[in-house]
Design a protein around this motif. Structure first.
Motif, PDB file in Angstrom:
ATOM      1  N   MET A 165       0.702  -1.197  -0.037  1.00  0.00           N
ATOM      2  CA  MET A 165       0.038  -0.008   0.122  1.00  0.00           C
ATOM      3  C   MET A 165       0.937   1.292   0.068  1.00  0.00           C
ATOM      4  N   GLY A 166       1.966   1.133  -0.069  1.00  0.00           N
ATOM      5  CA  GLY A 166       2.924   2.313  -0.309  1.00  0.00           C
ATOM      6  C   GLY A 166       3.203   3.008   1.159  1.00  0.00           C
ATOM      7  N   ILE A 167       3.183   2.127   2.249  1.00  0.00           N
ATOM      8  CA  ILE A 167       3.292   2.696   3.752  1.00  0.00           C
ATOM      9  C   ILE A 167       4.844   2.808   4.020  1.00  0.00           C
ATOM     10  N   SER A 326       7.026  13.348  -1.710  1.00  0.00           N
ATOM     11  CA  SER A 326       6.554  12.569  -2.581  1.00  0.00           C
ATOM     12  C   SER A 326       7.228  11.444  -3.253  1.00  0.00           C
ATOM     13  N   GLY A 327       6.696  10.538  -4.263  1.00  0.00           N
ATOM     14  CA  GLY A 327       7.159   9.437  -4.948  1.00  0.00           C
ATOM     15  C   GLY A 327       6.748   8.015  -3.841  1.00  0.00           C
ATOM     16  N   PRO A 328       7.500   7.220  -4.334  1.00  0.00           N
ATOM     17  CA  PRO A 328       7.075   5.880  -3.586  1.00  0.00           C
ATOM     18  C   PRO A 328       7.582   5.721  -2.153  1.00  0.00           C
ATOM     19  N   ALA A 329       7.008   4.872  -1.583  1.00  0.00           N
ATOM     20  CA  ALA A 329       7.370   4.526  -0.145  1.00  0.00           C
ATOM     21  C   ALA A 329       8.666   4.197   0.188  1.00  0.00           C
ATOM     22  N   THR A 330       9.405   4.951   1.283  1.00  0.00           N
ATOM     23  CA  THR A 330      10.713   4.536   1.631  1.00  0.00           C
ATOM     24  C   THR A 330      10.806   3.350   2.674  1.00  0.00           C
ATOM     25  N   HIS A 331      11.763   2.471   2.749  1.00  0.00           N
ATOM     26  CA  HIS A 331      11.999   1.475   3.855  1.00  0.00           C
ATOM     27  C   HIS A 331      13.465   1.903   4.301  1.00  0.00           C
ATOM     28  N   SER A 332      13.492   2.373   5.373  1.00  0.00           N
ATOM     29  CA  SER A 332      14.739   2.782   5.952  1.00  0.00           C
ATOM     30  C   SER A 332      15.245   1.824   7.075  1.00  0.00           C
TER      31      SER A 332
END
Length: 344
Positions: A165-167, A326-332
């Protein structure tokens, strides 16, 4: 007579504009901290000074009706009594306040029903966005929030892999942190290492246990299931699990606890058994809460840096809400550190 008769009228944005000699629109831009309109610093200070002088208080209810934004975010955590989480909340609140957002904190006690209740409250429109440390939440539980336009940040690497879901997600690699902690004990020569692991099925437990298992496998040490004990993420949970471990023959020579509260409970059990730390049993915790430095012996532990983690989570969330990100979700994947002290 009405109780309001004779009451001093509440200052309005128009009153602030008149005193600051600016338009009401300028007052609105300054007081809402608008990300799209630049107001000169001198004008901004004049507006803020006028608002202070008049005792102007924003009408949040009116603003919510006008903008459909509450200027409030939520943080859902499993245990407000664990000293780790107040530091996380402090980081979130510092950033929220700097953007003019208010913060609501939900405590769930790590209970699925309470987690679901908090999610329902968030969905009812009380907040614009949410930061959550999940214990029993599944990605599908978040779909109604995302579909209703609520921005979500999850403090769980597990959601980086599972959510479509783009979280945005961030947090340490719990598996790598667990592996690092157990490798430290293995490097000290321990081979009979137990784990006080926490509540079964929760991400912290399962990922840290995975790290424990991998460290043993890398050193060709067989995993003994009886050395992995469940328990609440609390002092009593660690105390009871350690008492069970000490009944084993031979007993473990080292214990890795899934959080510092459990490690402190383990310390009490070891003292009652007249065992010395670390000479008889070495001990590693997880979280680096303030008490980990104050107990005797001081506790070796994994520091997952909750204050900067909270700041980063809030920054991501509010930048999304403000249109600055903005843009796609980030996964840091954030950093952690093994703090070596006297318990090992």
């Amino acid at each position: 007579m009405s109780p309001q008769t004779g009451a001093k009228p509440r200052p309005t944005q128009g009153d602030v504009a008149e005193r600051a000699h600016v338009s009401q629109a300028t007052v609105s831009y300054v007081l809402s901290n608008s990300p799209t309109v630049t107001v000169p610093d001198e004008t901004r200070e004049r507006v803020l000074a006028a608002a202070r002088d008049l005792g102007y208080v924003p009408n949040h209810a009116a603003r919510t009706l006008r903008t459909r934004r509450t200027m409030t975010i939520a943080s859902i955590i499993p245990d407000i009594t664990n000293p780790y989480y107040p530091w996380l909340e402090r980081g979130i609140q510092d950033v929220a306040n700097s953007y003019g957002y208010e913060l609501i904190v939900y405590n769930t006690d790590g209970d699925r029903a309470r987690e679901q209740a908090a999610l329902r409250s968030v969905r009812r429109g009380h907040v614009d966005g949410m930061i959550m440390t999940p214990f029993h939440v599944e990605p599908t539980d978040l779909e109604p929030l995302v579909e209703s336009g609520i921005q979500v940040v999850m403090l769980s690497q597990r959601f980086a892999e599972l959510n479509p879901m783009g979280i945005d997600t961030l947090g340490i690699s719990n598996k790598l942190a667990g592996l690092t902690a157990v490798n430290h004990l293995l490097d000290l020569g321990h081979t009979r290492i137990a784990m006080v692991a926490g509540v079964e099925g929760t991400p912290p437990r399962e990922l840290r246990v995975a790290g424990y298992r991998e460290a043993l496998a890398q050193h060709h040490v067989p995993v003994e299931e009886q050395l992995i004990r469940a328990g609440e993420f609390s002092e009593i949970g660690g105390y009871e699990a350690t008492r069970e471990l000490l009944l084993l023959t031979p007993r473990p020579t080292a214990i890795f606890a899934a959080n510092d509260l459990m490690a402190i409970g383990a310390m009490q059990a070891l003292r009652e058994a007249n065992l010395s730390i670390p000479d008889d049993v070495a001990l590693v915790g997880f979280d680096n809460i303030p008490a980990s430095l104050l107990v005797h012996p001081s506790l070796t532990t994994v520091d997952q840096k909750p204050f900067p983690l909270g700041r980063e989570a809030a920054t991501i969330l509010i930048e999304r809400l403000q249109g600055e990100r903005s843009g796609p979700a980030t996964h840091s994947v954030t950093t952690f550190e093994l703090i070596i002290r006297d318990s090992t």
